[in-house]
Design a protein around this motif. Structure first.
Motif, PDB file in Angstrom:
ATOM      1  N   GLY A   7      30.207  48.047 100.220  1.00 58.08           N
ATOM      2  CA  GLY A   7      30.283  47.614 101.618  1.00 58.08           C
ATOM      3  C   GLY A   7      29.345  48.413 102.514  1.00 58.08           C
ATOM      4  O   GLY A   7      28.657  47.840 103.366  1.00 58.08           O
ATOM      5  N   PHE A   8      29.304  49.731 102.317  1.00 55.09           N
ATOM      6  CA  PHE A   8      28.396  50.559 103.115  1.00 55.09           C
ATOM      7  C   PHE A   8      26.938  50.236 102.815  1.00 55.09           C
ATOM      8  O   PHE A   8      26.105  50.199 103.712  1.00 55.09           O
ATOM      9  N   GLN A  58      26.063  47.064 104.544  1.00 50.44           N
ATOM     10  CA  GLN A  58      25.910  47.313 105.979  1.00 50.44           C
ATOM     11  C   GLN A  58      24.541  47.931 106.268  1.00 50.44           C
ATOM     12  O   GLN A  58      23.857  47.513 107.210  1.00 50.44           O
ATOM     13  N   ARG A  59      24.126  48.903 105.456  1.00 49.90           N
ATOM     14  CA  ARG A  59      22.813  49.523 105.649  1.00 49.90           C
ATOM     15  C   ARG A  59      21.691  48.495 105.474  1.00 49.90           C
ATOM     16  O   ARG A  59      20.736  48.456 106.250  1.00 49.90           O
ATOM     17  N   LEU A  72      21.835  45.229 105.859  1.00 43.17           N
ATOM     18  CA  LEU A  72      21.823  44.284 106.972  1.00 43.17           C
ATOM     19  C   LEU A  72      21.297  44.929 108.252  1.00 43.17           C
ATOM     20  O   LEU A  72      20.585  44.287 109.028  1.00 43.17           O
ATOM     21  N   THR A  73      21.620  46.186 108.462  1.00 45.75           N
ATOM     22  CA  THR A  73      21.104  46.894 109.637  1.00 45.75           C
ATOM     23  C   THR A  73      19.590  47.016 109.551  1.00 45.75           C
ATOM     24  O   THR A  73      18.882  46.771 110.537  1.00 45.75           O
ATOM     25  N   LEU A 107      22.571  38.466 104.137  1.00 47.36           N
ATOM     26  CA  LEU A 107      24.018  38.352 104.318  1.00 47.36           C
ATOM     27  C   LEU A 107      24.607  37.404 103.283  1.00 47.36           C
ATOM     28  O   LEU A 107      25.621  37.715 102.649  1.00 47.36           O
ATOM     29  N   ASN A 140      24.835  39.034  99.963  1.00 50.16           N
ATOM     30  CA  ASN A 140      25.874  40.067  99.886  1.00 50.16           C
ATOM     31  C   ASN A 140      27.280  39.486  99.788  1.00 50.16           C
ATOM     32  O   ASN A 140      28.151  40.107  99.189  1.00 50.16           O
TER      33      ASN A 140
END
Length: 199
Positions: free
Chosen positions: A137-138, A141-142, A144-145, A161, A164
């Motif tokens: 998950g982290f 998130q990285r 996508l950021t 996205l 993922n």
């Protein structure tokens, strides 16, 4: 992926032996729980490997074992781990037959393997699975950021996205029109949902 009965049987330190239900070893194990109650079902949630030595059961009686195993199977217990060398030197045939009849896996736990070792193995596997999930998950998130700040537009972000979540993603404008979707085929599906997302 949570631990399974198969992964516990393959755990070299535990030395477990399958005595019944070999075709159901893919069953996930949510927890390992020791209980010597004649009816532990009220304290079970389903998915447990129940660890017993049968101190309060007549494990030689076919009728008793049939009723016991059927209650456990009905409660969704993943399997039974029977500790030999405590109350019984070997698993009584009545229990083996009842487990086979109910399709409930029965594992023989040697005397040298403490139930605590099995509980620790299950707990460790569950913790490792949860850690992998959080780590993934982290990382998502990285990723996508990075895609969002790279300025390559919403299409690239939605592509990442969708990958993922192993599905599809869409971006709508304030009127409910599809701005971008990924993968390409998702644009038609997203357009059909427009009435549901209109503000």
């Amino acid at each position: 992926m949570p631990p399974t009965l198969a992964s516990l049987v393959q755990h070299s330190a535990l030395k477990l032996t399958v005595r019944a239900g070999a075709d159901r070893l893919g069953t996930p194990v949510r927890w390992a729980h020791a209980s010597e109650l004649a009816d532990p079902v009220p304290y079970m949630e389903g998915g447990e490997l129940l660890l017993v030595t049968a101190t309060n059961l007549d494990a030689r009686d076919p009728g008793t074992m049939r009723r016991y195993v059927q209650r456990l199977a009905g409660a969704g217990v993943a399997g039974i781990g029977f500790g030999v060398g405590v109350t019984y030197e070997e698993i009584p045939p009545a229990l083996v037959d009842a487990a086979e009849e109910a399709g409930l896996p029965l594992l023989e736990v040697p005397r040298r393997t403490p139930f605590l070792a099995i509980s620790k193995a299950v707990s460790g596997a569950i913790a490792a699975d949860q850690y992998r999930s959080v780590t993934a998950g982290f990382e998502a998130q990285r990723e996508l950021t990075r895609a969002a700040v790279a300025g390559d537009g919403p299409a690239d972000l939605l592509t990442r996205l969708a990958a993922n979540v192993d599905g599809w993603a869409a971006l709508y404008d304030s009127a409910g029109a599809v701005v971008a979707a990924a993968p390409d085929w998702a644009a038609r599906r997203a357009a059909r949902l427009t009435p549901e997302v209109e503000l």
